[in-house]
Write a protein that holds these residues in place. Structure first.
Motif, PDB file in Angstrom:
ATOM      1  N   GLN A  14       0.857  -1.340  -0.013  1.00 12.78           N
ATOM      2  CA  GLN A  14       0.038   0.089   0.030  1.00 12.78           C
ATOM      3  C   GLN A  14       0.884   1.283   0.042  1.00 12.78           C
ATOM      4  O   GLN A  14       0.544   2.190  -0.716  1.00 12.78           O
ATOM      5  CB  GLN A  14      -0.749   0.037   1.192  1.00 12.78           C
ATOM      6  N   HIS A  17       2.470   1.591  -3.355  1.00 13.01           N
ATOM      7  CA  HIS A  17       1.429   2.281  -4.309  1.00 13.01           C
ATOM      8  C   HIS A  17       1.198   3.719  -4.293  1.00 13.01           C
ATOM      9  O   HIS A  17       1.132   4.446  -5.179  1.00 13.01           O
ATOM     10  CB  HIS A  17       0.249   1.433  -4.353  1.00 13.01           C
ATOM     11  N   ALA A  18       1.094   4.137  -2.890  1.00 13.20           N
ATOM     12  CA  ALA A  18       0.832   5.615  -2.673  1.00 13.20           C
ATOM     13  C   ALA A  18       1.942   6.334  -3.148  1.00 13.20           C
ATOM     14  O   ALA A  18       1.939   7.164  -3.628  1.00 13.20           O
ATOM     15  CB  ALA A  18       0.658   5.580  -1.241  1.00 13.20           C
ATOM     16  N   HIS A  21       2.167   6.644  -7.038  1.00 13.64           N
ATOM     17  CA  HIS A  21       0.994   7.324  -7.532  1.00 13.64           C
ATOM     18  C   HIS A  21       0.948   8.610  -6.710  1.00 13.64           C
ATOM     19  O   HIS A  21      -0.329   9.398  -6.899  1.00 13.64           O
ATOM     20  CB  HIS A  21      -0.500   6.610  -7.371  1.00 13.64           C
ATOM     21  N   ILE A  23      -0.210   9.416  -3.662  1.00 14.91           N
ATOM     22  CA  ILE A  23      -1.600   9.386  -2.810  1.00 14.91           C
ATOM     23  C   ILE A  23      -0.843   9.672  -1.435  1.00 14.91           C
ATOM     24  O   ILE A  23      -0.240   8.905  -0.743  1.00 14.91           O
ATOM     25  CB  ILE A  23      -2.067   7.895  -3.079  1.00 14.91           C
ATOM     26  N   PRO A  24      -1.665  10.695  -0.750  1.00 11.58           N
ATOM     27  CA  PRO A  24      -1.340  10.900   0.458  1.00 11.58           C
ATOM     28  C   PRO A  24      -2.028   9.779   1.486  1.00 11.58           C
ATOM     29  O   PRO A  24      -3.074   9.212   1.080  1.00 11.58           O
ATOM     30  CB  PRO A  24      -2.083  12.371   0.836  1.00 11.58           C
ATOM     31  N   LEU A  25      -1.471   9.459   2.705  1.00  7.66           N
ATOM     32  CA  LEU A  25      -1.810   8.326   3.344  1.00  7.66           C
ATOM     33  C   LEU A  25      -2.337   8.798   4.885  1.00  7.66           C
ATOM     34  O   LEU A  25      -1.612   9.610   5.371  1.00  7.66           O
ATOM     35  CB  LEU A  25      -0.726   7.197   3.518  1.00  7.66           C
ATOM     36  N   GLY A  42      -6.785  11.731   3.014  1.00  7.07           N
ATOM     37  CA  GLY A  42      -5.848  10.807   2.300  1.00  7.07           C
ATOM     38  C   GLY A  42      -6.555   9.517   2.433  1.00  7.07           C
ATOM     39  O   GLY A  42      -7.520   9.386   3.113  1.00  7.07           O
ATOM     40  N   GLU A  43      -5.895   8.375   1.733  1.00  3.92           N
ATOM     41  CA  GLU A  43      -6.308   7.081   1.772  1.00  3.92           C
ATOM     42  C   GLU A  43      -6.035   6.487   3.118  1.00  3.92           C
ATOM     43  O   GLU A  43      -4.832   6.570   3.395  1.00  3.92           O
ATOM     44  CB  GLU A  43      -5.595   6.449   0.601  1.00  3.92           C
ATOM     45  N   ILE A 340       3.966  11.917   1.836  1.00  7.11           N
ATOM     46  CA  ILE A 340       2.673  11.174   1.805  1.00  7.11           C
ATOM     47  C   ILE A 340       1.984  10.816   3.059  1.00  7.11           C
ATOM     48  O   ILE A 340       0.902  10.298   3.363  1.00  7.11           O
ATOM     49  CB  ILE A 340       2.819   9.847   0.942  1.00  7.11           C
TER      50      ILE A 340
END
Length: 350
Positions: A14, A17-18, A21, A23-25, A42-43, A340
């Motif tokens: 995960q 992947h972040a 791409h 993607i903030p977590l 974020g995700e 992220i």
């Protein structure tokens, strides 16, 4: 009891992947400390899938567990061996996890006499902002090699990496524990605490609730009983301290903004609007107040302390000076170069 589950590969996948791409977590366990800090968009990365005690030998006074392990499970295992987490990390909700306790860095009533969460962290495993799973520190009490990144994770609110495992020093439970309530005013309480702090009295918690001073005595039976005879007062149930730690006292039943004030323990009662409760023998003050945050921060900083808002607000943590802000930003850029991990949780600029 939780089922042991090693989900290292899932968490790594995960995070990578972040990273790939951008993607903030939003890193969380049970989310019991969600009230503290700024909101994160974020995700969700949920650490509860990664749980279980990795190793525990009571003779070594060290326990290692995965970040998603509940504090309740850890405390039950330690209790069975007559041991404890000396810093008494608060749960603040059902299912509180070890990773969340370390990331929040919160300590209970015993803090001034035993130490903070950070003081008991021996080692960690962390997924970094470069997608690597690294081990910092170790499982021994003497560990001085290199920069102490493990303890840096305590109180970082997930902004520097994903905690996957923590090794903690633990201690034997005291042989004797007794709690007292002594009627006195606040000035007398602070004066007595200052005097008793210079004497061999086995105090391990001290709180003034606006009406009386509450003390916990811990240690050998002889010293505890001798101090009990000297101090007087009435005995109370020791669950008082668990209720204080978890904010279950009537003082905390209010919608008024709640502030945690960290101050030198000999600070006089504060001249601030609102209602106060004194903890940690005077070093921690809880303030319920509708006063402006700027006023509270200024008053507390002038006294050599800092204030944290325990209610929803745009700037809950103490303001940083420019040099400190630069240090935070440089540290963040080294450990989380793409930013992220919980971006903005502590400060908008970090």
């Amino acid at each position: 009891m939780q089922q042991d589950q090693d989900s290292t590969s899932t968490l790594l996948e995960q995070v990578n992947h972040a990273l790939n791409h951008a993607i903030p977590l939003c890193i969380q366990g049970s989310n019991s400390k969600a009230f503290l800090g700024r909101p994160v968009a974020g995700e969700v990365l949920d650490t509860r899938c990664h749980s279980g005690i990795v190793s525990y030998d009571p003779t070594e006074l060290v326990i290692s567990a995965r970040a998603g392990t509940t504090l309740t499970e850890i405390e039950e295992v330690l209790e069975a061996a007559g041991q404890m987490l000396p810093c008494e990390p608060p749960h603040m909700g059902h299912g509180a996890t070890l990773g969340g306790a370390v990331a929040a860095g919160l300590s209970g009533p015993r803090r001034p006499w035993s130490g903070s969460v950070r003081d008991f962290v021996l080692g960690t495993r962390v997924i970094t902002g470069r997608g690597k799973h690294l081990r910092f520190g170790g499982e021994v009490m003497k560990n001085v090699a290199g920069y102490d990144l493990s303890r840096l994770m305590a109180g970082s609110f997930g902004c520097l990496g994903v905690l996957t495992e923590v090794s903690l020093k633990v201690l034997p439970k005291p042989r004797e524990c007794l709690s007292l309530r002594l009627e006195m005013d606040v000035q007398e309480a602070l004066s007595e605490l200052a005097e008793w702090g210079q004497q061999p009295i086995p105090i391990s918690a001290a709180c003034y609730d606006g009406h009386a001073l509450h003390l916990r005595l811990e240690g050998g039976e002889g010293s505890v009983q001798a101090s009990r005879q000297r101090l007087g007062g009435e005995e109370i149930d020791s669950t008082f301290w668990q209720d204080l730690r978890e904010h279950r006292h009537a003082f905390f039943d209010n919608t008024t903004p709640l502030w945690r004030l960290s101050l030198p323990n000999n600070t006089a009662p504060l001249d601030l609007p609102g209602t106060q409760l004194i903890d940690w023998g005077g070093a921690q003050r809880w303030l319920k107040s509708n006063a402006e945050g700027e006023l509270i921060h200024r008053v507390v900083m002038e006294l050599g302390g800092h204030a944290t808002l325990y209610s929803k607000g745009p700037n809950p943590f103490p303001p940083l000076t420019q040099p400190l802000l630069r240090y935070h930003q440089r540290l963040k850029s080294q450990l989380d170069p793409l930013g992220i991990f919980n971006p903005g949780r502590m400060y908008a600029e970090v």
